[in-house]
Scaffold this motif. Structure first.
Motif, mmCIF file in Angstrom:
data_model
loop_
_atom_site.group_PDB
_atom_site.id
_atom_site.type_symbol
_atom_site.label_atom_id
_atom_site.label_comp_id
_atom_site.label_asym_id
_atom_site.label_seq_id
_atom_site.Cartn_x
_atom_site.Cartn_y
_atom_site.Cartn_z
ATOM 1 N N GLU A 8 30.488 36.531 -13.265
ATOM 2 C CA GLU A 8 29.207 36.442 -13.969
ATOM 3 C C GLU A 8 28.611 37.822 -14.210
ATOM 4 O O GLU A 8 27.957 38.057 -15.231
ATOM 5 C CB GLU A 8 28.229 35.565 -13.189
ATOM 6 N N ILE A 102 23.896 32.966 -8.554
ATOM 7 C CA ILE A 102 22.785 32.425 -9.341
ATOM 8 C C ILE A 102 22.112 33.528 -10.139
ATOM 9 O O ILE A 102 21.770 33.336 -11.313
ATOM 10 C CB ILE A 102 21.776 31.708 -8.427
ATOM 11 N N TYR A 105 24.316 34.331 -13.146
ATOM 12 C CA TYR A 105 24.438 33.186 -14.052
ATOM 13 C C TYR A 105 23.142 32.993 -14.838
ATOM 14 O O TYR A 105 23.150 32.870 -16.068
ATOM 15 C CB TYR A 105 24.776 31.896 -13.296
ATOM 16 N N GLN A 128 30.569 24.402 -11.239
ATOM 17 C CA GLN A 128 29.412 23.504 -11.229
ATOM 18 C C GLN A 128 29.088 23.064 -9.800
ATOM 19 O O GLN A 128 27.917 23.017 -9.400
ATOM 20 C CB GLN A 128 29.671 22.278 -12.111
ATOM 21 N N LEU A 131 27.394 25.936 -8.021
ATOM 22 C CA LEU A 131 25.992 26.047 -8.432
ATOM 23 C C LEU A 131 25.153 24.960 -7.775
ATOM 24 O O LEU A 131 24.015 25.200 -7.351
ATOM 25 C CB LEU A 131 25.880 25.965 -9.955
ATOM 26 N N ARG A 134 24.325 25.849 -4.186
ATOM 27 C CA ARG A 134 23.257 26.851 -4.120
ATOM 28 C C ARG A 134 21.912 26.214 -4.448
ATOM 29 O O ARG A 134 20.892 26.526 -3.833
ATOM 30 C CB ARG A 134 23.539 27.995 -5.106
ATOM 31 N N SER A 176 24.338 23.460 -13.656
ATOM 32 C CA SER A 176 23.999 24.671 -14.409
ATOM 33 C C SER A 176 22.693 24.510 -15.174
ATOM 34 O O SER A 176 21.890 25.457 -15.259
ATOM 35 C CB SER A 176 25.132 25.015 -15.376
ATOM 36 N N LEU A 179 19.700 24.263 -12.688
ATOM 37 C CA LEU A 179 19.325 25.601 -12.220
ATOM 38 C C LEU A 179 18.394 26.279 -13.208
ATOM 39 O O LEU A 179 17.381 26.875 -12.808
ATOM 40 C CB LEU A 179 20.567 26.460 -12.018
#
Length: 211
Positions: A8, A102, A105, A128, A131, A134, A176, A179
């Motif tokens: 990322e 994160i 991203y 995914q 994420l 997190r 995603s 988030l």
């Protein structure tokens, strides 16, 4: 082996280079040059980075940010690509993954989704799931100030409670997208909101999401 955080990071650097220093971002008041400076200061200048959370350090953060935004844009891109200094904790793979997946991203999407021709990225299931893990850990922190109850829900039915309260709004989407919503990018997140119409409107417009 490349990590998600490293991937990322490089995607963000490439994107910033492509769109140039004055492109729009989803971060209010920031162009791409400002976002690049923020990323660098966060991992290279701990003496100033705390100003995002501590009011006492805000003047120093503003000063250091100004110093970096004044640098040649190409230098900022290279600093992002090469990463933190040699003895920084961010050099450790475990710290990098925990702190930066994160971060990079979301900021990559801050640039992508501010462009008029953006299209969704195809993200693999493993990323995914990462994420989501997190998000599960950070959900209550990000949702602590919202004006409604808030439940985040994956399409497969997995949920996490980001804020307890009534009325409850359930936000459904891929990790995603959840988030992006939970980090205060509600208008740019591809999610579905279910609940009382007034509560949905209040949550969608809330400035209290995020860290």
């Amino acid at each position: 082996m490349s990590t998600f955080a490293k991937r990322e990071r490089l995607l963000l650097a490439d994107l910033l280079e492509t769109v140039g220093p004055d492109a729009e971002t989803l971060c209010e008041g920031w162009r791409t040059r400002d976002l690049a400076a923020h990323v660098i200061v966060r991992e290279r200048r701990p003496d100033a980075a705390g100003g995002t959370l501590l009011r006492q350090l805000a003047p120093r953060l503003e000063k250091v940010m100004a110093e970096y935004t004044a640098k040649p844009y190409e230098e900022l891109i290279q600093l992002i690509r090469t990463g933190p200094p040699r003895f920084s904790p961010f050099q450790l793979k475990q710290v990098d993954e925990a702190a930066n997946i994160i971060e990079f991203y979301v900021h990559t999407e801050d640039v992508r989704r501010a462009q008029p021709d953006w299209t969704p990225r195809e993200l693999d299931p493993v990323f995914q799931d990462t994420l989501w893990s997190r998000l599960e850990r950070a959900a209550r922190l990000m949702g602590r100030g919202v004006p409604t109850g808030l439940v985040l829900r994956r399409p497969d039915g997995q949920t996490v409670v980001a804020h307890r309260g009534t009325p409850v709004v359930t936000v459904t989407g891929e990790p995603s997208e959840l988030l992006m919503f939970a980090y205060g990018r509600q208008s740019a997140a591809r999610v579905e909101l279910d609940g009382d119409a007034e509560a949905v409107s209040r949550l969608h417009d809330s400035k209290q999401l995020g860290i």
